[in-house]
Design a protein around this motif. Structure first.
Motif, mmCIF file in Angstrom:
data_model
loop_
_atom_site.group_PDB
_atom_site.id
_atom_site.type_symbol
_atom_site.label_atom_id
_atom_site.label_comp_id
_atom_site.label_asym_id
_atom_site.label_seq_id
_atom_site.Cartn_x
_atom_site.Cartn_y
_atom_site.Cartn_z
ATOM 1 N N CYS A 94 0.768 -1.278 0.068
ATOM 2 C CA CYS A 94 0.010 -0.241 -0.071
ATOM 3 C C CYS A 94 0.909 1.137 -0.061
ATOM 4 O O CYS A 94 2.145 1.345 0.236
ATOM 5 C CB CYS A 94 -0.717 0.098 1.229
ATOM 6 N N VAL A 95 0.342 2.477 -0.388
ATOM 7 C CA VAL A 95 0.920 3.831 -0.282
ATOM 8 C C VAL A 95 -0.030 4.618 0.424
ATOM 9 O O VAL A 95 -1.264 4.689 0.457
ATOM 10 C CB VAL A 95 1.380 4.292 -1.841
ATOM 11 N N ILE A 96 0.550 5.246 1.523
ATOM 12 C CA ILE A 96 -0.258 5.925 2.277
ATOM 13 C C ILE A 96 0.401 7.269 2.042
ATOM 14 O O ILE A 96 1.803 7.659 2.043
ATOM 15 C CB ILE A 96 0.233 5.902 3.942
ATOM 16 N N SER A 97 -0.619 8.359 1.942
ATOM 17 C CA SER A 97 -0.072 9.800 1.470
ATOM 18 C C SER A 97 -1.063 10.897 1.960
ATOM 19 O O SER A 97 -2.291 10.620 2.334
ATOM 20 C CB SER A 97 0.104 10.027 -0.195
ATOM 21 N N GLY A 98 -0.679 12.015 2.147
ATOM 22 C CA GLY A 98 -1.593 13.170 2.441
ATOM 23 C C GLY A 98 -0.717 14.160 2.682
ATOM 24 O O GLY A 98 0.472 14.547 2.405
ATOM 25 N N GLY A 113 8.863 4.359 10.873
ATOM 26 C CA GLY A 113 9.545 5.553 10.042
ATOM 27 C C GLY A 113 9.386 6.723 10.626
ATOM 28 O O GLY A 113 8.059 7.151 11.250
ATOM 29 N N LEU A 114 10.436 7.563 10.874
ATOM 30 C CA LEU A 114 10.221 8.972 11.079
ATOM 31 C C LEU A 114 10.282 9.779 9.906
ATOM 32 O O LEU A 114 11.682 9.799 9.307
ATOM 33 C CB LEU A 114 11.056 9.407 12.078
ATOM 34 N N PHE A 115 9.233 10.534 9.469
ATOM 35 C CA PHE A 115 9.337 11.412 8.015
ATOM 36 C C PHE A 115 9.225 12.652 8.656
ATOM 37 O O PHE A 115 8.347 12.976 9.365
ATOM 38 C CB PHE A 115 7.927 10.816 7.245
ATOM 39 N N THR A 116 9.583 13.562 7.525
ATOM 40 C CA THR A 116 9.520 14.882 7.529
ATOM 41 C C THR A 116 8.710 15.637 6.318
ATOM 42 O O THR A 116 9.072 15.024 5.167
ATOM 43 C CB THR A 116 10.912 15.664 7.514
ATOM 44 N N ALA A 117 7.674 16.013 6.594
ATOM 45 C CA ALA A 117 6.772 16.587 5.549
ATOM 46 C C ALA A 117 7.641 17.461 4.392
ATOM 47 O O ALA A 117 8.605 18.012 4.914
ATOM 48 C CB ALA A 117 5.678 17.498 5.877
ATOM 49 N N ASP A 118 7.326 17.526 3.068
ATOM 50 C CA ASP A 118 8.159 18.400 2.328
ATOM 51 C C ASP A 118 7.592 19.968 2.300
ATOM 52 O O ASP A 118 6.627 20.132 3.342
ATOM 53 C CB ASP A 118 7.941 18.037 0.912
ATOM 54 N N ALA A 119 8.038 20.789 1.415
ATOM 55 C CA ALA A 119 7.686 22.140 1.395
ATOM 56 C C ALA A 119 6.262 22.549 1.427
ATOM 57 O O ALA A 119 5.833 23.644 1.714
ATOM 58 C CB ALA A 119 8.427 22.917 0.277
ATOM 59 N N GLY A 134 4.049 20.497 2.931
ATOM 60 C CA GLY A 134 3.126 19.881 4.088
ATOM 61 C C GLY A 134 2.719 18.320 3.523
ATOM 62 O O GLY A 134 2.110 17.612 4.282
ATOM 63 N N ARG A 135 3.447 17.962 2.541
ATOM 64 C CA ARG A 135 3.027 16.572 1.932
ATOM 65 C C ARG A 135 3.932 15.486 2.629
ATOM 66 O O ARG A 135 4.989 15.732 2.841
ATOM 67 C CB ARG A 135 3.089 16.543 0.515
#
Lengths: 295, 295
Positions: free
Chosen positions: A133-137, A178-184, A186-187
């Motif tokens: 799956c792919v999870i996005s937002g 996972g520890l993610f950082t949203a892009d410019a 906010g995605r």
């Protein structure tokens, strides 16, 4: 001569009065308040059920076994708090958020290791075998403004319902985390497998309690999130998989309708290839809405 | 927009309702009753104090540390129950005895090893060094009839305030303990040293709790007894040493006036020689009064 005369109410409240007095000089006013309330409610409970000495011993044994079950990868007292609804109640009490912001829910007992820092798009399923799956937002403010640089700490069970820390011999550390950082804008987006419903651990005292009470130990499928951004209140929450079993009877009472999201099946070899996933796969899309810290 | 709106009462009671429903099908009616009461009182406590997440975590940590402190010779949950007055409350609730019978009090956490069988008159002070004493009396029924063959399980701290299990390197196992059988006239007697007031163990979470609340950890000097006879209800009790410090502020709330006995100083070289004790010594004399089991 009445040999079975019940002990009078006066004697039964005398101990409570003595205990309350013993805590009266506690210097920390909050601790004093908490212990006075604990004493009153705990003694009320004991007077309500009138335990025999044998029942009191069973309670002592239960608490002791619960403590002995706790180690670096197992927190049986959190489980106990969870199945008694206390964790969810504390969560609800501390939820002072605006209606538009994403609802919070319980932390759960498996946020015990640091999630590895990962790039957006990374696959947190290091083992494979489940349904991809792919999870996005986006992470946004209550007024819709994107929050660039927001952090998303993510953890989930695998497709068999186990967290990495439960299967150190089978799953590498950090699997499903996972520890993610949203892009410019906010995605955020990352790849994983669709999590499975799973039983909370049943090989300890909490499992015995559920069995004795005829309760099943299952939680509906979900992905954990702690999302934060500078100047905003962080949210600890889950995203539940729509259609999962046990959404109506979560063993830890943590489901909120607003947190149930569709994991839509996508049958598109092109998109799958682009994402680096097997076809078909599932896609979940949702935004995380944070509210500004009140100054 | 009100960003700080408090969560409504409905949401806060919804979890309680769900938890009560989850226990509604427990097959054992007593377990169902206990868990329903526990859920109501525990949730009332949580709603009363409205803990922050950090406070909830501290509570989880406290309970976990309490469990980890428990082993074969240490029972920290009993200590916790003791300092919260719960042990004494349970004791009071289960005290259905006739007015004439000897009062009961808490078991305490040190009845964890079997007392060695000893002959009447034996000295349970295997180390020496304290103030010698002789303890004697009769086990009788509420109508005064002696109870031959009554058993007396006795245990006490030494003159420094420690039980054998606390000092395995210094005290031999069974020091301060004895299992006696009353003679044909219901009489018992044994030799010992006068026990000392002592602090309950303070090197664990319960000690930290007492320190944070400004409470001293001391118990007044006492000797533990469990006395039984066929056809009679056994009594678990202490005999407290009259004049001891802390009789008014026992850390575990277990003192009853009827259980305080004089340990009279005797200065008689003849009697001391006869008893095999150093002169002067102390003498405590009291009867243990049991009541018949209700058919």
């Amino acid at each position: 001569m009445d040999l079975t005369a019940k002990t009078g109410t006066t004697e039964k409240t005398a101990t409570t009065t003595s205990v309350l007095e013993s805590f009266a000089h506690t210097s920390d006013p909050r601790l004093r308040e908490v212990l006075a309330s604990l004493t009153r409610h705990l003694h009320d409970f004991v007077r309500d059920i009138e335990p025999t000495q044998a029942e009191w011993e069973r309670a002592i044994d239960f608490l002791t076994a619960t403590g002995h079950m706790c180690d670096d990868t197992r927190q049986e007292f959190i489980l106990l708090s969870d199945v008694l609804g206390v964790s969810m109640l504390v969560e609800t009490i501390n939820d002072h958020k605006a209606a538009a912001a994403t609802d919070s829910t319980v932390l759960g007992p498996f946020h015990m290791t640091e999630s590895p820092v990962r790039e957006l798009g990374a696959n947190i399923d290091l083992v494979g075998g489940g349904e991809p799956c792919v999870i996005s937002g986006r992470v946004v403010s209550v007024d819709g403004t994107p929050l660039p640089g927001a952090t998303l700490d993510v953890w989930q069970a695998d497709d068999q319902g186990f967290y990495d820390v439960q299967q150190p011999e089978k799953q590498p550390p950090g699997n499903g985390r996972g520890l993610f950082t949203a892009d410019a804008e906010g995605r955020f987006w990352f790849r994983s497998c669709v999590p499975s419903p799973y039983p909370i651990p049943t090989d300890g005292p909490v499992g015995s309690l559920l069995e004795a009470t005829g309760r099943h130990p299952y939680r509906p499928a979900h992905v954990h999130f702690i999302v934060g951004a500078e100047g905003y209140s962080p949210v600890t929450t889950h995203i539940f998989v729509a259609g999962s079993d046990y959404l109506e009877s979560d063993a830890v009472f943590a489901v909120k309708e607003s947190l149930v999201e569709e994991f839509v099946e996508v049958d598109s070899p092109e998109e799958a290839a682009e994402l680096g996933l097997a076809n078909p796969f599932r896609r979940a899309r949702f935004d995380i809405v944070l509210q500004p810290v009140i100054a």
